[in-house]
Motif scaffolding. Sequence first.
Motif, mmCIF file in Angstrom:
data_model
loop_
_atom_site.group_PDB
_atom_site.id
_atom_site.type_symbol
_atom_site.label_atom_id
_atom_site.label_comp_id
_atom_site.label_asym_id
_atom_site.label_seq_id
_atom_site.Cartn_x
_atom_site.Cartn_y
_atom_site.Cartn_z
ATOM 1 N N ASN A 135 8.773 4.907 -13.182
ATOM 2 C CA ASN A 135 7.900 5.912 -13.693
ATOM 3 C C ASN A 135 6.716 5.779 -12.470
ATOM 4 O OD1 ASN A 135 5.196 6.823 -14.532
ATOM 5 N ND2 ASN A 135 5.909 6.155 -16.693
ATOM 6 N N PRO A 136 6.564 6.984 -11.836
ATOM 7 C CA PRO A 136 5.627 6.798 -10.522
ATOM 8 C C PRO A 136 4.177 6.522 -10.925
ATOM 9 C CG PRO A 136 6.956 8.838 -10.481
ATOM 10 C CD PRO A 136 7.298 8.391 -11.863
ATOM 11 N N PHE A 137 3.855 6.989 -11.967
ATOM 12 C CA PHE A 137 2.419 6.834 -12.765
ATOM 13 C C PHE A 137 2.390 5.267 -12.746
ATOM 14 C CE2 PHE A 137 3.632 10.996 -13.663
ATOM 15 C CZ PHE A 137 2.427 11.606 -13.581
ATOM 16 N N ALA A 138 3.274 4.691 -13.485
ATOM 17 C CA ALA A 138 3.246 2.961 -13.640
ATOM 18 C C ALA A 138 2.992 2.390 -12.401
ATOM 19 C CB ALA A 138 4.221 2.796 -14.597
ATOM 20 N N PHE A 139 4.167 2.866 -11.313
ATOM 21 C CA PHE A 139 4.304 2.186 -10.106
ATOM 22 C C PHE A 139 2.889 2.278 -9.245
ATOM 23 C CE2 PHE A 139 5.128 2.156 -5.737
ATOM 24 C CZ PHE A 139 6.135 1.186 -5.448
ATOM 25 N N PHE A 140 2.342 3.391 -9.690
ATOM 26 C CA PHE A 140 1.038 3.806 -8.646
ATOM 27 C C PHE A 140 -0.164 2.563 -9.234
ATOM 28 C CE2 PHE A 140 -3.190 5.725 -8.165
ATOM 29 C CZ PHE A 140 -3.204 6.244 -7.025
ATOM 30 N N PHE A 154 -2.605 0.935 -5.933
ATOM 31 C CA PHE A 154 -3.189 1.905 -5.593
ATOM 32 C C PHE A 154 -4.335 2.252 -6.365
ATOM 33 C CE2 PHE A 154 1.126 2.478 -4.499
ATOM 34 C CZ PHE A 154 1.260 3.178 -3.060
ATOM 35 N N GLY A 155 -4.819 1.673 -7.695
ATOM 36 C CA GLY A 155 -5.955 1.744 -8.199
ATOM 37 C C GLY A 155 -5.720 2.578 -9.687
ATOM 38 N N VAL A 164 3.154 1.179 0.243
ATOM 39 C CA VAL A 164 2.936 -0.392 -0.105
ATOM 40 C C VAL A 164 3.500 -1.076 1.109
ATOM 41 C CG1 VAL A 164 3.629 -2.269 -1.810
ATOM 42 C CG2 VAL A 164 3.121 0.112 -2.628
ATOM 43 N N GLU A 165 4.645 -0.951 1.614
ATOM 44 C CA GLU A 165 5.175 -1.673 2.773
ATOM 45 C C GLU A 165 4.373 -1.646 3.832
ATOM 46 O OE1 GLU A 165 9.057 0.029 3.467
ATOM 47 O OE2 GLU A 165 9.959 -1.047 1.326
ATOM 48 N N ASN A 166 3.707 -0.388 4.141
ATOM 49 C CA ASN A 166 2.911 -0.100 5.212
ATOM 50 C C ASN A 166 1.185 -0.862 5.173
ATOM 51 O OD1 ASN A 166 5.066 0.770 6.764
ATOM 52 N ND2 ASN A 166 4.517 2.685 6.466
ATOM 53 N N GLY A 167 1.072 -1.314 3.936
ATOM 54 C CA GLY A 167 -0.217 -1.786 3.586
ATOM 55 C C GLY A 167 -1.156 -0.417 3.381
ATOM 56 N N GLU A 225 -11.486 5.268 -1.753
ATOM 57 C CA GLU A 225 -12.239 5.103 -3.308
ATOM 58 C C GLU A 225 -13.571 6.351 -3.044
ATOM 59 O OE1 GLU A 225 -13.559 1.300 -3.743
ATOM 60 O OE2 GLU A 225 -14.511 1.686 -5.657
ATOM 61 N N THR A 226 -14.086 6.335 -1.936
ATOM 62 C CA THR A 226 -15.320 7.406 -2.164
ATOM 63 C C THR A 226 -14.727 8.622 -2.292
ATOM 64 O OG1 THR A 226 -16.488 5.989 -0.589
ATOM 65 C CG2 THR A 226 -17.122 8.348 -0.835
#
Length: 318
Positions: A178-183, A188-189, A219-222, A294-295
Amino acid sequence: MATRLLMDEEPLVILPSLAATIGLNESIVLQQLHYWLERSNHIHEGYKWVYNTYEEWQEQFPFWSISTIRRIINKLEEKGLIIVSNFNKSKIDKTKWYRIDYEKLTQFEQTTVQNDTSTAQNEQTTDEIDSPSAQNEQSICSKWTDEALNLNRPIPENTTEITTEKKEEVEEARVRENPFAFFEQNGFGTIGGYISEKISTWIDDTSETLVLEAMKIAVENGVKTWKYVETILRDWVDKGYQTVEQVHAAQKAFKEQQSKKRNGSSTNRKKAVRTEVIPDWLNTDYSQYEQKAETDQEALERKRRELEERLKKYRNDD
């Protein structure tokens, strides 16, 4: 139009015959749509219609993600069971309108009844043919005794079939991530309505597996921002990548090319080396995303809420 596959009762209550005909998830959405159509006062082209955004559908189906709801509605549309249109007065309002094609649903019903009748007849014929007579009953019972004695023997292994099934199960599990759960689970927030819609759009334009792969690279690239994920996805679309396998092949080819280039330089070879433009998502200034993510997300979410309020007010005035 009346059909015995739908009922005018409480929502989220479905008939087993409907689920068997079109699928469980599809039947839940179709029954809920029928429920609201019976109460709708919106008449267009001689039919009753209801309108909802995917977020509004999710309020009625909180156990599904927006991506799942979108996929179910698309399946119903492909089967011809629901008709989708747009009767919004404002061009910027992309809210979809829905109605059920009851004639098509009746065709599904008739086909199912015919199939059930044919199956019952075949089963009856088979029972008559296979029914043991008094003459061979003793022989059959003897075979049952022999088979009972064989129950404790080891079952022959079918390694190829079992291995293939397990590979398919693993692949299916990978695809259904699930991309949404992974996010949300990977930092990611929190997903707001705007980001959720963006993710759903990219899933429709590419695939769930590609969106997930882009998130994993982020994620791997931070760089855990949606803006960076979109940068990756745009680069893949521009290059025509449609599967994760194509992405991995391109990454492998790029690494091999860089390795050959370094080896050629160290040995002072003068051979011409074919160069390739480094993908944007491999050569990005991460700091700008970390500082502004975030902004930007808060601002977009605020604009989305303002737009929804205007649209709701516009509909109420209609």
